[in-house]
Design an enzyme around this catalytic site. Sequence first.
Site, PDB file in Angstrom:
ATOM      1  N   ARG A  12       0.839  -1.231   0.117  1.00 17.03           N
ATOM      2  CA  ARG A  12      -0.085   0.098  -0.029  1.00 17.03           C
ATOM      3  C   ARG A  12       0.991   0.974  -0.055  1.00 17.03           C
ATOM      4  O   ARG A  12       1.441   1.680   1.163  1.00 17.03           O
ATOM      5  CB  ARG A  12      -0.811   0.061   1.260  1.00 17.03           C
ATOM      6  CG  ARG A  12      -1.739   1.256   1.388  1.00 17.03           C
ATOM      7  CD  ARG A  12      -2.988   1.105   0.401  1.00 17.03           C
ATOM      8  NE  ARG A  12      -3.610   0.083   0.653  1.00 17.03           N
ATOM      9  CZ  ARG A  12      -4.630  -0.189  -0.439  1.00 17.03           C
ATOM     10  NH1 ARG A  12      -4.694   0.275  -1.548  1.00 17.03           N
ATOM     11  NH2 ARG A  12      -5.315  -1.254  -0.207  1.00 17.03           N
TER      12      ARG A  12
ATOM     13  N   ARG B 271       1.760  -6.558  -9.646  1.00 19.82           N
ATOM     14  CA  ARG B 271       2.229  -6.062  -8.312  1.00 19.82           C
ATOM     15  C   ARG B 271       2.259  -7.056  -7.214  1.00 19.82           C
ATOM     16  O   ARG B 271       2.557  -6.824  -6.179  1.00 19.82           O
ATOM     17  CB  ARG B 271       1.120  -4.736  -7.856  1.00 19.82           C
ATOM     18  CG  ARG B 271      -0.350  -5.383  -7.836  1.00 19.82           C
ATOM     19  CD  ARG B 271      -1.226  -4.354  -7.325  1.00 19.82           C
ATOM     20  NE  ARG B 271      -2.496  -4.555  -7.136  1.00 19.82           N
ATOM     21  CZ  ARG B 271      -3.388  -4.173  -6.456  1.00 19.82           C
ATOM     22  NH1 ARG B 271      -3.010  -3.005  -5.953  1.00 19.82           N
ATOM     23  NH2 ARG B 271      -4.686  -4.564  -6.333  1.00 19.82           N
TER      24      ARG B 271
ATOM     25  N   HIS C  84       0.328   3.485 -10.445  1.00 23.01           N
ATOM     26  CA  HIS C  84      -0.583   3.828  -9.417  1.00 23.01           C
ATOM     27  C   HIS C  84       0.046   4.743  -8.495  1.00 23.01           C
ATOM     28  O   HIS C  84      -0.073   4.165  -7.268  1.00 23.01           O
ATOM     29  CB  HIS C  84      -1.361   2.666  -8.858  1.00 23.01           C
ATOM     30  CG  HIS C  84      -2.524   2.752  -8.131  1.00 23.01           C
ATOM     31  ND1 HIS C  84      -2.532   3.662  -6.938  1.00 23.01           N
ATOM     32  CD2 HIS C  84      -3.889   2.117  -8.465  1.00 23.01           C
ATOM     33  CE1 HIS C  84      -3.903   3.514  -6.396  1.00 23.01           C
ATOM     34  NE2 HIS C  84      -4.546   2.539  -7.283  1.00 23.01           N
TER      35      HIS C  84
ATOM     36  N   ASP D 155     -12.371   9.302  -7.036  1.00 23.99           N
ATOM     37  CA  ASP D 155     -11.915   7.974  -7.804  1.00 23.99           C
ATOM     38  C   ASP D 155     -12.513   8.290  -9.286  1.00 23.99           C
ATOM     39  O   ASP D 155     -13.614   8.041  -9.585  1.00 23.99           O
ATOM     40  CB  ASP D 155     -12.637   6.904  -7.082  1.00 23.99           C
ATOM     41  CG  ASP D 155     -12.018   5.522  -7.560  1.00 23.99           C
ATOM     42  OD1 ASP D 155     -11.260   5.612  -8.463  1.00 23.99           O
ATOM     43  OD2 ASP D 155     -12.362   4.522  -7.292  1.00 23.99           O
TER      44      ASP D 155
ATOM     45  N   GLU E 274      -2.483   8.754 -11.420  1.00 21.95           N
ATOM     46  CA  GLU E 274      -1.875   7.417 -11.920  1.00 21.95           C
ATOM     47  C   GLU E 274      -1.801   7.555 -13.400  1.00 21.95           C
ATOM     48  O   GLU E 274      -2.914   7.901 -14.128  1.00 21.95           O
ATOM     49  CB  GLU E 274      -2.925   6.254 -11.628  1.00 21.95           C
ATOM     50  CG  GLU E 274      -3.314   6.515  -9.868  1.00 21.95           C
ATOM     51  CD  GLU E 274      -4.313   5.685  -9.388  1.00 21.95           C
ATOM     52  OE1 GLU E 274      -4.807   4.699 -10.442  1.00 21.95           O
ATOM     53  OE2 GLU E 274      -5.223   5.787  -8.496  1.00 21.95           O
TER      54      GLU E 274
HETATM   55  O1  TA6 Z   1      -6.933   3.753  -8.908  1.00 19.55           O
HETATM   56  C1  TA6 Z   1      -8.022   3.829  -8.037  1.00 19.55           C
HETATM   57  C2  TA6 Z   1      -8.509   2.491  -7.720  1.00 19.55           C
HETATM   58  O2  TA6 Z   1      -8.839   1.722  -8.653  1.00 19.55           O
HETATM   59  C3  TA6 Z   1      -9.631   2.608  -6.591  1.00 19.55           C
HETATM   60  O3  TA6 Z   1     -10.903   2.280  -7.083  1.00 19.55           O
HETATM   61  C4  TA6 Z   1      -9.158   1.953  -5.633  1.00 19.55           C
HETATM   62  O4  TA6 Z   1     -10.010   0.916  -5.107  1.00 19.55           O
HETATM   63  C5  TA6 Z   1      -7.912   1.850  -5.485  1.00 19.55           C
HETATM   64  O5  TA6 Z   1      -7.414   1.780  -7.003  1.00 19.55           O
HETATM   65  C6  TA6 Z   1      -6.817   0.923  -4.740  1.00 19.55           C
HETATM   66  O6  TA6 Z   1      -7.141  -0.391  -5.102  1.00 19.55           O
HETATM   67  P1  TA6 Z   1      -6.320  -1.443  -4.309  1.00 19.55           P
HETATM   68  O7  TA6 Z   1      -6.658  -2.720  -4.895  1.00 19.55           O
HETATM   69  O8  TA6 Z   1      -4.683  -1.101  -4.341  1.00 19.55           O
HETATM   70  O9  TA6 Z   1      -6.895  -1.329  -2.876  1.00 19.55           O
END
Ligand code: TA6
Length: 293
Positions: A71, A97, A166, A210, A268
Amino acid sequence: MSTLSAQLADHASISLIDLAPNYSAVRIDHPTCTATVALHGAHLIAWQPSGADPVLYTSPDAVYRQGKAIRGGIPICWPWFGAHPTDSSLPSHGFARNQFWELAEVAESEDVVSLTFVLPPNEHSHDLFPHQFETRYTLNLGRKLSASLTTINRDDHPFTVGGALHTYFAIGDVHRVHVAGLEGVAYLDCVGERRARTQEGSIHFEGEVDRIYHGAPTTQLHDECLARKILIEPTGSQSTVVWNPWDEKAAALGDMPDDDYHMFVCIETTNALEDVISLAPGESHTLGARISV
Ligand code: TA6
């Protein structure tokens, strides 16, 4: 000495550290910057140009375990962004990832340290993405950062590839930042029921955000608290995602303190939805971002 340690032995500013047992990262202490890149996900988890504040946010509760995305930093979403386009049982944001990458090349100059990672196809990836591919990820780390993710179609049939860098940017306080550069760009608002909208003015954060923007201009993240501007210049990208989970969704994330949504926004560099790239046999595509403070 492991092969990897031997590979790094000639580079005084680069070393190998363990973030957890059997979970190594490349640590850079160079005159221009410090940085840490986990082999898992080829995941840049910290980058700090000399004399500057850290540029990336990584959660203090991030989990360093095979199969779990870290994260924060720059997760590589590949070969698709978000939910798989036809099979929702497949992992969100692809599998790059969640796997260990190999460090293939290391180079160092006065200005920059360059690391290239590869993710060769394997049994696991073949179940999820049944194509022969070559994937390379190069990070140039110095006073500026560039990240480029190249996909080459090594198969005898075409396939499509999407993805994202991201990036979680560290900020002083989410209430006192704004993102400029996406004014007038159409986007899909993914909060609640998905809706098409157009960006008016710069982006301020007053609740969950988002959004998938249908365009990839240069953006700037203005931060009043830290009195700085981060410039993000995409290449090979056709969409831009801007995300902050805000309080409720942040509290639901098990690997981040509840209040830490104040401390980052994601901008992103993406190819999402209909903006995926079609690659004929032998063709390649590079998704990249240059980041400077
Ligand atoms: O990039 C935005 C997103 O797709 C959100 O919808 C949110 O869920 C985020 O990514 C994080 O995703 P993750 O799978 O890393 O918890």
